[in-house]
Design an enzyme around this catalytic site. Structure first.
Site, mmCIF file in Angstrom:
data_model
loop_
_atom_site.group_PDB
_atom_site.id
_atom_site.type_symbol
_atom_site.label_atom_id
_atom_site.label_comp_id
_atom_site.label_asym_id
_atom_site.label_seq_id
_atom_site.Cartn_x
_atom_site.Cartn_y
_atom_site.Cartn_z
ATOM 1 N N LYS A 147 0.781 -1.209 -0.173
ATOM 2 C CA LYS A 147 0.074 -0.035 -0.001
ATOM 3 C C LYS A 147 0.734 1.276 -0.063
ATOM 4 O O LYS A 147 0.518 2.338 -0.687
ATOM 5 C CB LYS A 147 -0.861 0.044 1.225
ATOM 6 C CG LYS A 147 -0.241 0.087 2.481
ATOM 7 C CD LYS A 147 -1.463 0.369 3.910
ATOM 8 C CE LYS A 147 -0.694 0.347 4.931
ATOM 9 N NZ LYS A 147 0.068 1.373 5.186
ATOM 10 N N THR A 148 1.881 1.230 0.525
ATOM 11 C CA THR A 148 2.725 2.468 0.831
ATOM 12 C C THR A 148 3.320 2.831 -0.658
ATOM 13 O O THR A 148 3.534 3.727 -0.921
ATOM 14 C CB THR A 148 4.086 2.135 1.799
ATOM 15 O OG1 THR A 148 3.164 1.982 3.126
ATOM 16 C CG2 THR A 148 4.603 3.451 2.044
ATOM 17 N N ASP A 155 -3.890 7.363 4.218
ATOM 18 C CA ASP A 155 -3.346 5.883 4.559
ATOM 19 C C ASP A 155 -4.012 5.463 5.942
ATOM 20 O O ASP A 155 -4.584 6.196 6.560
ATOM 21 C CB ASP A 155 -1.845 6.243 5.016
ATOM 22 C CG ASP A 155 -1.287 4.654 5.166
ATOM 23 O OD1 ASP A 155 -1.808 3.579 4.640
ATOM 24 O OD2 ASP A 155 -0.077 4.840 5.779
ATOM 25 N N GLU A 156 -4.405 4.048 5.797
ATOM 26 C CA GLU A 156 -4.976 3.632 6.770
ATOM 27 C C GLU A 156 -6.215 3.975 7.177
ATOM 28 O O GLU A 156 -6.722 4.363 8.179
ATOM 29 C CB GLU A 156 -3.916 3.604 8.404
ATOM 30 C CG GLU A 156 -2.534 2.997 8.162
ATOM 31 C CD GLU A 156 -2.441 1.525 8.254
ATOM 32 O OE1 GLU A 156 -3.590 0.910 8.033
ATOM 33 O OE2 GLU A 156 -1.523 1.031 8.201
ATOM 34 N N GLN A 198 -8.332 -5.075 8.732
ATOM 35 C CA GLN A 198 -7.257 -4.684 10.007
ATOM 36 C C GLN A 198 -7.676 -3.517 10.710
ATOM 37 O O GLN A 198 -6.687 -2.664 11.383
ATOM 38 C CB GLN A 198 -5.856 -4.259 9.277
ATOM 39 C CG GLN A 198 -5.232 -5.579 8.373
ATOM 40 C CD GLN A 198 -3.877 -5.078 7.967
ATOM 41 O OE1 GLN A 198 -2.739 -5.046 8.675
ATOM 42 N NE2 GLN A 198 -3.578 -5.162 6.688
ATOM 43 N N ARG A 232 1.840 -10.572 10.561
ATOM 44 C CA ARG A 232 3.051 -9.983 11.015
ATOM 45 C C ARG A 232 4.309 -10.963 10.404
ATOM 46 O O ARG A 232 5.447 -10.599 10.274
ATOM 47 C CB ARG A 232 3.298 -9.531 12.327
ATOM 48 C CG ARG A 232 2.399 -8.608 12.852
ATOM 49 C CD ARG A 232 2.225 -7.574 12.264
ATOM 50 N NE ARG A 232 0.862 -7.436 11.438
ATOM 51 C CZ ARG A 232 0.872 -6.803 9.996
ATOM 52 N NH1 ARG A 232 1.475 -5.790 9.823
ATOM 53 N NH2 ARG A 232 -0.132 -7.208 9.487
#
Length: 690
Positions: free
Chosen positions: A30-31, A225-226, A256, A630
């Site tokens: 995503k970044t 973002d997020e 998430q 993770r």
């Protein structure tokens, strides 16, 4: 420009025809999409950097985005009409956190909301002290609950009046009264708290068309973002900023969303489709982090939640190691099992300590684990632990140092003048704050204004001026005398040691005073060292003529501030990471150990031991999904069959999420590990060597 992007990522970068929601699964890049889209807007679509804003939730994420964008645009030129060929001014980009964006807006629009340009920002401890005075209680747990309630009210754009009108019981009514008085006190102090940095700009844009038009024209494309972590206030701010143009890309993952307890709401994802009916949804499902087994387990768990959007992660990284699930007799056994297994795994894989993370649901689980790690001499770092500079007693001393260095630092003034108490109460400070706001001056400066005598009685004014005289004497001496002498005089003058013993029990006071002495000794040592030592460490040049001399007190204050700004920039040490799952969100590790996968811990039952409703279970399930994803190469899960709670041993059940992972029963399992003696460990290591 789109080299290396998969088809879905490329579509997300290039799409500009309408508002866009990018559903970015864990590890799906995503970044990269956000930073590539910024570059695309500037290089290919003629946007000027000053008209683009990318907002996220942490300083670390914002710094990473800025760095990546700078690399992508290095040496490139503008394509905007009339400016072709000019070097791209990347510094004009707005890449920051929500709170930083709100602060920028508030600084520029301070007059519109009745604030002076240099208004103060109160930190959580400063706000806690204000609330403690309003509530007139020493019950810290109660104050924390009220502080959290006020934060949630502000994040939901609930005014004190509305909170009072809708209070459901006496406790909530009292909290709402304190909320009203707390807001009035902040206004009198010409101060805001952390939540106000977003709340006030959101309300300002809603109420003032001219201000709204100005910001909508300034920021012509937004990237968020997020997005799943936004609360009502943040969504309102974004909605007013994008305006009728609706030029934005929101990037998030409903799987998430784990911050409901602090006001984040998945309703914002639903509302986005209602407020923007032409919303384009693009899914990023290819994972670039984990093996197939890890992703299968994550997909299986999250499939038990109702879905806003169907999405399933996949990977080309191969099947990977089997996920292990190990039962332990109790928490001590569990900690030993994890540490010994980690040691053996590292030895077998020739891995480094930094390749491992041990995750857990609550910080209380780390205590026993730390004991075992120290005993086995395994280096570790506790993520999210309290920094030395964040300790209350260190912040108290720093408030005095900040005020000596800058008399206009209002939060430092408030903290210093009330710690220790010197006859200056909240009523006096409110009157002083109101006067300073009208005079457009700092609180310190206002103390010496003659007109203040009409507001305050002599008995109120005398301790204020005595305090300011004391600070002013130290300030004058600060550039002329050794820092060590001034520090000793400061501590003697405020009698801080006596204050600690009057406020805390002997053990706490002794510990806090020892921390202060350690801090003062560190400052004194720095005060005798040449500044040249810091130059290579920080990359900042020192002042001419000072490189071979010690630092005075003002230079030490600047150094402490610089260390705070550089926090987290040290090189990655070779240590095991210990972290809550919440704190690990956004991070990844080759090998993950997830502890305490039991009913009541993960999923967490809550402090009251109450039954968990569907919404809470769903958020806990998303937390499990975050924990699983993770891991890159291996995942090891443990739980206890018995655990101590309040000195009583209780039987534990494995978390329902373990069964939901649908692990392959035919995969080689891992037997229960009993505590090992030193002789057993030596034999085990010999066997590994052979």
């Amino acid at each position: 420009m789109s080299a290396g992007l998969n088809q879905a990522q490329r579509e997300a970068v290039h799409y500009l025809d309408s508002p866009c929601l990018v559903l970015a699964g864990a590890g799906s890049g995503k970044t990269r999409v956000i930073t590539q889209k910024i570059a695309y807007l500037i290089e290919a679509r003629g946007f000027e950097p000053k008209h683009i804003a990318a907002v996220t939730f942490t300083n670390k994420a914002a710094a990473e985005m800025r760095e990546r964008v700078a690399q992508l645009l290095e040496g490139k030129t503008l394509s905007a009409p009339g400016k072709e060929g000019r070097k791209i001014p990347t510094k004009q980009l707005t890449v920051c956190t929500f709170h930083s964006l709100g602060l920028q807006m508030l600084r520029q629009e301070a007059e519109q909301v009745g604030l002076k340009p240099q208004f103060s920002i109160m930190d959580a401890q400063d706000c806690f002290t204000l609330l403690q005075e309003q509530a007139a209680t020493t019950d810290k747990a109660l104050i924390r609950r009220i502080q959290n309630a006020i934060s949630l009210w502000k994040n939901a754009l609930v005014t004190p009046e509305h909170a009072l009108a809708n209070a459901s019981d006496e406790d909530e009514h009292q909290a709402a009264l304190i909320y009203r008085n707390y807001v009035a006190t902040l206004n009198a102090y010409q101060a805001v708290d952390f939540d106000d940095l977003i709340r006030i700009p959101a309300e300002l844009l809603a109420a003032h068309e001219a201000v709204r038009d100005k910001w909508q024209n300034r920021l012509r494309y937004l990237l968020i973002d997020e997005y799943q972590d936004t609360n009502t206030c943040q969504y309102t701010l974004l909605k007013w900023l994008v305006g009728p143009r609706a030029a934005f890309t929101a990037v998030g993952d409903d799987d998430q969303a784990i911050y409901g307890w602090r006001g984040a709401t998945l309703e914002n994802l639903k509302q986005l489709q209602i407020d923007f009916p032409v919303l384009k949804v693009i899914k990023l499902e290819q994972n670039y982090r984990s093996t197939v087994r890890i992703l299968d387990a994550a997909n299986n768990v999250i499939a038990n939640n109702p879905k806003l959007f169907e999405k399933k992660l996949w990977s080309e990284y191969g099947i990977g190691d089997a996920i292990t699930v190990t039962a332990a007799n109790d928490e001590e056994h569990e900690a030993e099992s994890v540490v010994f297994r980690l040691s053996a795994h590292r030895f077998e894989r020739r891995a480094q300590f930094r390749d491992y993370a041990i995750l857990y649901r609550g910080n209380f689980q780390a205590r026993v684990l730390e004991q075992v790690l120290r005993r086995e001499r395994i280096p570790y770092v506790l993520s999210g632990g309290q920094s030395f500079f964040e300790r209350t007693e260190i912040k108290d001393v720093c408030a005095y140092l900040r005020l000596i260095a800058n008399a206009d630092d209002d939060p430092a003034f408030i903290r210093a003048v009330t710690t220790p108490r010197r006859g200056v109460g909240s009523t006096t400070l409110e009157s002083l704050g109101a006067f300073a706001g009208q005079a457009k001056s700092s609180l310190f400066e206002a103390v010496y204004m003659g007109a203040l005598e009409a507001r305050l009685a002599a008995r109120q004014l005398e301790p204020l001026r005595a305090f300011c005289d004391f600070i002013e004497r130290l300030r004058v001496r600060a550039t002329k005398e050794p820092a060590s002498v001034l520090l000793d005089d400061l501590m003697a003058g405020i009698q801080y040691e006596a204050y600690l013993y009057d406020t805390y029990d002997d053990r706490q006071a002794r510990t806090k005073w020892q921390n202060v002495l350690e801090f003062l000794d560190w400052l004194k040592r720095k005060g005798t060292q040449p500044e040249r030592e810091e130059q290579t460490a920080t990359g900042f040049d020192t002042a001419d003529g000072l490189a071979d001399t010690g630092r005075n007190l003002l230079q030490l204050v600047q150094m402490v501030a610089l260390m705070s700004m550089l926090d987290g920039r040290d090189e990655d040490p070779d240590v095991v990471r210990l972290s809550t799952v919440h704190a690990a969100k956004g991070l990844e590790y080759p090998h993950v150990f997830l502890m305490g996968c039991e009913e009541g811990i993960l999923p967490h039952r809550g402090s009251e031991g109450s039954e968990m409703d569907d919404a809470r279970i769903e958020e806990e399930r998303r937390l499990m999904y975050v924990a699983i994803t993770r891991a890159k190469r291996s995942l090891h899960i443990t739980y206890c069959t018995k655990r101590k709670y309040a000195q009583q041993t209780q039987v534990c059940e494995p978390s329902r999420f373990i069964a939901e992972m649908e692990l392959d029963e035919t995969a080689p399992g891992v037997p229960e590990v009993a505590p090992m003696t030193p002789k057993d460990r030596l034999a085990s290591l010999k066997a590994l060597l052979n």
